[in-house]
Design a protein around this motif. Structure first.
Motif, PDB file in Angstrom:
ATOM      1  N   PHE A  23       0.857  -1.180   0.000  1.00 36.04           N
ATOM      2  CA  PHE A  23       0.000   0.000   0.000  1.00 36.04           C
ATOM      3  C   PHE A  23       0.900   1.239   0.000  1.00 36.04           C
ATOM      4  O   PHE A  23       1.456   1.625   1.022  1.00 36.04           O
ATOM      5  CB  PHE A  23      -0.930   0.018   1.212  1.00 36.04           C
ATOM      6  N   ASP A  24       1.044   1.835  -1.175  1.00 40.01           N
ATOM      7  CA  ASP A  24       1.996   2.942  -1.358  1.00 40.01           C
ATOM      8  C   ASP A  24       1.314   4.265  -1.693  1.00 40.01           C
ATOM      9  O   ASP A  24       1.999   5.261  -1.936  1.00 40.01           O
ATOM     10  CB  ASP A  24       2.977   2.599  -2.488  1.00 40.01           C
ATOM     11  N   LEU A  25      -0.008   4.283  -1.723  1.00 44.01           N
ATOM     12  CA  LEU A  25      -0.714   5.482  -2.170  1.00 44.01           C
ATOM     13  C   LEU A  25      -0.310   6.716  -1.378  1.00 44.01           C
ATOM     14  O   LEU A  25      -0.047   7.779  -1.957  1.00 44.01           O
ATOM     15  CB  LEU A  25      -2.228   5.264  -2.058  1.00 44.01           C
ATOM     16  N   LEU A  26      -0.225   6.591  -0.072  1.00 42.21           N
ATOM     17  CA  LEU A  26       0.077   7.761   0.762  1.00 42.21           C
ATOM     18  C   LEU A  26       1.572   8.077   0.785  1.00 42.21           C
ATOM     19  O   LEU A  26       1.959   9.171   1.201  1.00 42.21           O
ATOM     20  CB  LEU A  26      -0.447   7.547   2.177  1.00 42.21           C
ATOM     21  N   LYS A  27       2.399   7.132   0.338  1.00 41.77           N
ATOM     22  CA  LYS A  27       3.817   7.455   0.157  1.00 41.77           C
ATOM     23  C   LYS A  27       3.985   8.361  -1.064  1.00 41.77           C
ATOM     24  O   LYS A  27       4.790   9.302  -1.050  1.00 41.77           O
ATOM     25  CB  LYS A  27       4.639   6.182  -0.034  1.00 41.77           C
ATOM     26  N   ALA A  28       3.234   8.060  -2.107  1.00 40.72           N
ATOM     27  CA  ALA A  28       3.326   8.848  -3.340  1.00 40.72           C
ATOM     28  C   ALA A  28       2.586  10.167  -3.225  1.00 40.72           C
ATOM     29  O   ALA A  28       3.037  11.187  -3.759  1.00 40.72           O
ATOM     30  CB  ALA A  28       2.777   8.037  -4.509  1.00 40.72           C
TER      31      ALA A  28
ATOM     32  N   ASP B 238      11.240  14.627  -1.869  1.00 41.08           N
ATOM     33  CA  ASP B 238      11.551  14.009  -0.578  1.00 41.08           C
ATOM     34  C   ASP B 238      11.055  12.577  -0.491  1.00 41.08           C
ATOM     35  O   ASP B 238      11.517  11.812   0.370  1.00 41.08           O
ATOM     36  CB  ASP B 238      10.945  14.833   0.570  1.00 41.08           C
ATOM     37  N   ILE B 239      10.114  12.191  -1.362  1.00 39.52           N
ATOM     38  CA  ILE B 239       9.646  10.800  -1.333  1.00 39.52           C
ATOM     39  C   ILE B 239      10.688   9.854  -1.935  1.00 39.52           C
ATOM     40  O   ILE B 239      10.563   8.642  -1.810  1.00 39.52           O
ATOM     41  CB  ILE B 239       8.302  10.633  -2.066  1.00 39.52           C
ATOM     42  N   LEU B 240      11.729  10.417  -2.589  1.00 43.57           N
ATOM     43  CA  LEU B 240      12.764   9.611  -3.236  1.00 43.57           C
ATOM     44  C   LEU B 240      13.954   9.406  -2.302  1.00 43.57           C
ATOM     45  O   LEU B 240      14.312  10.294  -1.524  1.00 43.57           O
ATOM     46  CB  LEU B 240      13.256  10.305  -4.512  1.00 43.57           C
ATOM     47  N   ASP B 241      14.574   8.233  -2.387  1.00 46.95           N
ATOM     48  CA  ASP B 241      15.816   8.013  -1.672  1.00 46.95           C
ATOM     49  C   ASP B 241      16.960   8.683  -2.433  1.00 46.95           C
ATOM     50  O   ASP B 241      16.769   9.259  -3.500  1.00 46.95           O
ATOM     51  CB  ASP B 241      16.078   6.517  -1.455  1.00 46.95           C
ATOM     52  N   PHE B 242      18.168   8.591  -1.890  1.00 42.69           N
ATOM     53  CA  PHE B 242      19.301   9.334  -2.455  1.00 42.69           C
ATOM     54  C   PHE B 242      19.569   8.936  -3.903  1.00 42.69           C
ATOM     55  O   PHE B 242      19.754   9.792  -4.769  1.00 42.69           O
ATOM     56  CB  PHE B 242      20.553   9.089  -1.604  1.00 42.69           C
ATOM     57  N   GLU B 243      19.584   7.629  -4.171  1.00 47.91           N
ATOM     58  CA  GLU B 243      19.890   7.160  -5.520  1.00 47.91           C
ATOM     59  C   GLU B 243      18.856   7.650  -6.529  1.00 47.91           C
ATOM     60  O   GLU B 243      19.199   8.094  -7.621  1.00 47.91           O
ATOM     61  CB  GLU B 243      19.962   5.634  -5.549  1.00 47.91           C
ATOM     62  N   ASN B 244      17.583   7.600  -6.156  1.00 41.73           N
ATOM     63  CA  ASN B 244      16.540   8.013  -7.081  1.00 41.73           C
ATOM     64  C   ASN B 244      16.449   9.531  -7.219  1.00 41.73           C
ATOM     65  O   ASN B 244      16.005  10.029  -8.250  1.00 41.73           O
ATOM     66  CB  ASN B 244      15.197   7.421  -6.651  1.00 41.73           C
ATOM     67  N   GLN B 245      16.874  10.261  -6.223  1.00 41.64           N
ATOM     68  CA  GLN B 245      16.976  11.712  -6.383  1.00 41.64           C
ATOM     69  C   GLN B 245      18.033  12.041  -7.434  1.00 41.64           C
ATOM     70  O   GLN B 245      17.860  12.973  -8.235  1.00 41.64           O
ATOM     71  CB  GLN B 245      17.318  12.364  -5.046  1.00 41.64           C
ATOM     72  N   HIS B 246      19.112  11.272  -7.437  1.00 39.72           N
ATOM     73  CA  HIS B 246      20.152  11.462  -8.451  1.00 39.72           C
ATOM     74  C   HIS B 246      19.609  11.154  -9.847  1.00 39.72           C
ATOM     75  O   HIS B 246      19.846  11.910 -10.800  1.00 39.72           O
ATOM     76  CB  HIS B 246      21.354  10.577  -8.136  1.00 39.72           C
TER      77      HIS B 246
ATOM     78  N   VAL C 142      -7.210  15.595  -8.441  1.00 40.21           N
ATOM     79  CA  VAL C 142      -6.843  14.861  -7.227  1.00 40.21           C
ATOM     80  C   VAL C 142      -5.340  14.659  -7.095  1.00 40.21           C
ATOM     81  O   VAL C 142      -4.772  14.827  -6.015  1.00 40.21           O
ATOM     82  CB  VAL C 142      -7.565  13.498  -7.204  1.00 40.21           C
ATOM     83  N   PHE C 143      -4.667  14.310  -8.199  1.00 42.16           N
ATOM     84  CA  PHE C 143      -3.265  13.899  -8.115  1.00 42.16           C
ATOM     85  C   PHE C 143      -2.321  14.944  -8.704  1.00 42.16           C
ATOM     86  O   PHE C 143      -2.589  15.486  -9.778  1.00 42.16           O
ATOM     87  CB  PHE C 143      -3.050  12.572  -8.846  1.00 42.16           C
ATOM     88  N   HIS C 144      -1.237  15.180  -8.016  1.00 47.39           N
ATOM     89  CA  HIS C 144      -0.164  16.013  -8.556  1.00 47.39           C
ATOM     90  C   HIS C 144       1.160  15.567  -7.944  1.00 47.39           C
ATOM     91  O   HIS C 144       1.201  14.945  -6.884  1.00 47.39           O
ATOM     92  CB  HIS C 144      -0.414  17.507  -8.283  1.00 47.39           C
ATOM     93  N   ILE C 145       2.226  15.885  -8.646  1.00 50.34           N
ATOM     94  CA  ILE C 145       3.564  15.465  -8.215  1.00 50.34           C
ATOM     95  C   ILE C 145       3.936  16.135  -6.899  1.00 50.34           C
ATOM     96  O   ILE C 145       3.748  17.339  -6.727  1.00 50.34           O
ATOM     97  CB  ILE C 145       4.605  15.819  -9.294  1.00 50.34           C
ATOM     98  N   CYS C 146       4.460  15.343  -5.997  1.00 46.79           N
ATOM     99  CA  CYS C 146       4.877  15.862  -4.691  1.00 46.79           C
ATOM    100  C   CYS C 146       6.370  16.192  -4.688  1.00 46.79           C
ATOM    101  O   CYS C 146       7.039  16.135  -5.717  1.00 46.79           O
ATOM    102  CB  CYS C 146       4.554  14.839  -3.610  1.00 46.79           C
ATOM    103  N   SER C 147       6.873  16.477  -3.550  1.00 44.34           N
ATOM    104  CA  SER C 147       8.278  16.812  -3.372  1.00 44.34           C
ATOM    105  C   SER C 147       9.172  15.614  -3.666  1.00 44.34           C
ATOM    106  O   SER C 147       8.776  14.461  -3.494  1.00 44.34           O
ATOM    107  CB  SER C 147       8.511  17.298  -1.938  1.00 44.34           C
TER     108      SER C 147
END
Length: 306
Positions: free
Chosen positions: A81-86, A155-163, A148-153
């Motif tokens: 269940f990842d909806l609230l993470k995204a 911050d939901i990404l870990d270091f590798e995925n931020q890169h 309803v949906f839009h891109i968030c910060s």
């Protein structure tokens, strides 16, 4: 026969008791939506609830699938269940186990898509629990999805995925969603998987239409991409195979949405990523036998059918 009559009687007694509870104000009639599947299924089911929410109906979501199953159709890839993470900003209320079980006994309404294509389910009144899958009303993706949906910060990404996200932002980035797993064979809702030639032709098309594209491959089958698809692409491309795996589908969704253009496959991840994307001049490539391309009919993008 006797057993069925007994069950019907029990349901009637429960129904009458619940109506009394509503009347005296100790219960609130609710639309409960069962959630299952990956991040896009969760988004779709959340939207179903929002159709009723916008009418002032109390809406709650059942999450038992993620407690007791949490796998794809083949029982291989994880579904969390990842909806609230995204989308941590969503107004989300989960149903209690008691309410879910009670509603399942007395107020269950089962969707039967793709066999049933009617959208009459949108006229249901509470109390109901919605199970299964339902045909989409025309307004589900525009304007409701966009509302309803839009891109968030990031911050939901870990270091590798931020890169990786930074690389995507700095390139003429093309997302290539290669769905395999439980859609690598015929599925009643999606049909047959797209052919490997579809990806070859789509990549060739984007290569011709864009300047210095960099292709980012997102897949639940890395070996298929690296050993079968990439070796037969007849043009030289710059690319990266993103390696998040099915347990981080919501991160792949974020990264796909950040790409300038999207090549989709069967399934929703590539398409939902395109719908989330902010580039209004984006090209979205879809297979000619894909049954979900209607979601781009009113979208600010150029839909290319390959």
């Amino acid at each position: 026969m006797v057993k069925e009559k007994f069950k019907s009687l029990i349901r009637l007694l429960f129904h009458l008791s619940y109506k009394l509870c509503i009347k005296i104000g100790i219960a609130s009639p609710t639309i409960v939506v069962r959630m299952d599947g990956g991040i896009c299924s969760q988004m779709h089911q959340y939207l179903i609830g929002q159709i009723f929410k916008e009418r002032g109906t109390n809406v709650e979501y059942e999450l038992d699938f993620f407690k007791y199953n949490g796998k794809d159709i083949n029982g291989v890839h994880v579904r969390n269940f990842d909806l609230l993470k995204a989308f941590p900003y969503l107004n989300f209320k989960s149903a209690s186990s008691f309410k879910s079980h009670f509603y399942s006994l007395v107020y269950n309404y089962v969707g039967n898509y793709p066999y049933e294509l009617s959208t009459n389910w949108v006229d249901l009144l509470p109390p109901r629990i919605l199970s299964g899958y339902y045909a989409d009303p025309s307004y589900l993706y525009y304007p409701l999805f966009q509302k309803v949906f839009h891109i968030c910060s990031k911050d939901i990404l870990d270091f590798e995925n931020q890169h990786i996200c930074t690389m995507i932002e700095n390139h003429n980035s093309i997302a290539v969603h290669v769905r395999r797993g439980d859609l690598a064979e015929y599925n009643i809702a999606y049909g047959y998987p797209v052919t490997i030639n579809y990806f070859v032709e789509a990549i060739k098309y984007i290569k011709e239409k864009t300047i210095d594209p960099v292709f980012y491959f997102f897949s639940d089958d890395r070996n298929y991409v690296e050993q079968e698809l990439l070796p037969i692409i007849p043009v030289k491309i710059e690319y990266k195979v993103v390696q998040n795996g099915s347990e981080k589908g919501y991160i792949d969704l974020f990264l796909i949405s950040m790409c300038k253009h999207q090549i989709t496959s069967k399934g929703s991840l590539g398409k939902y990523g395109a719908l989330l994307g902010m580039n209004k001049e984006k090209m979205v490539l879809v297979s000619k036998d894909d049954t979900q391309t209607f979601m781009f009919d009113n979208a600010p993008c150029l839909k290319i059918i390959i």
